[in-house]
Design an enzyme around this catalytic site. Structure first.
Site: not given
Length: 190
Positions: A46, A51, A100-101, A142-143, A146
């Site tokens: 995701g 991000q 997480c990226l 999670h997304e 963000h």
């Protein structure tokens, strides 16, 4: 299409709620193509627009749906999240690990609701709904977090929270201006 650098925890764009998407044009479609390419290069499941430094309320995903036993892929613009009750106990270090990226190469047990549904629109403004349990539910939460300016480390409790603070100090993250390029770097090497 292009792979874009991914912002690392501490960058203000990651900690600020995003703006609703109002214009559905070729620029938005190009952004989403770049997001899919960036997510794939980073080997993620995701990616939220902030991000990659864009403060718009949309995310892309490509993750397993355990119930249907298949991968699901898509984009949700202006998502609204619904969930079952979130656990108030310590997360299971075996089953609740999350990464997480924007916190590349790190993983911590994170409590999430077992079920989640996101409603929003697609790139043409048509209604879209994504619902899932388990890993897909985790991804949707999670997304959407963000886009609300919340990183999963903000949800950690107890020893996991302490370990995350120690990791941030050790890596020097948590300050503005840091990013990594998934076209040239692996998350574990950042």
């Amino acid at each position: 299409m292009a792979v874009r650098p991914i912002r690392i925890i501490g960058d203000p764009v990651l900690h600020t709620p995003t703006r609703r998407v109002e214009v559905f044009d070729d620029g938005l479609k190009a952004l989403v193509e770049d997001m899919f390419e960036t997510m794939a290069a980073a080997e993620g499941v995701g990616l939220a627009a902030n991000q990659i430094g864009v403060d718009l309320r949309l995310f892309v995903y490509d993750c397993p749906d355990e119930e249907r036993r298949e991968r699901v892929r898509g984009v949700v613009v202006n998502p609204v999240l619904e969930t079952s009750e979130r656990p108030e106990t310590m997360p299971d270090p075996e089953d609740d690990e999350e990464g997480c990226l924007s916190v590349p190469g790190e993983h911590f047990p994170t409590g999430r609701a077992e079920w989640a549904r996101v409603t929003g629109v697609d790139l043409d403004g048509a209604p879209v709904e994504v619902e899932g349990r388990g890993f897909l539910a985790r991804c949707l939460q999670h997304e959407t977090d963000h886009l609300d300016g919340v990183i999963y480390l903000d949800r950690l409790v107890g020893r996991n929270q302490r370990a995350a603070r120690k990791m941030l100090k050790h890596t020097g993250w948590g300050v503005p201006g840091l990013e990594w390029d998934p076209a040239t770097q692996q998350a574990e090497d950042v």
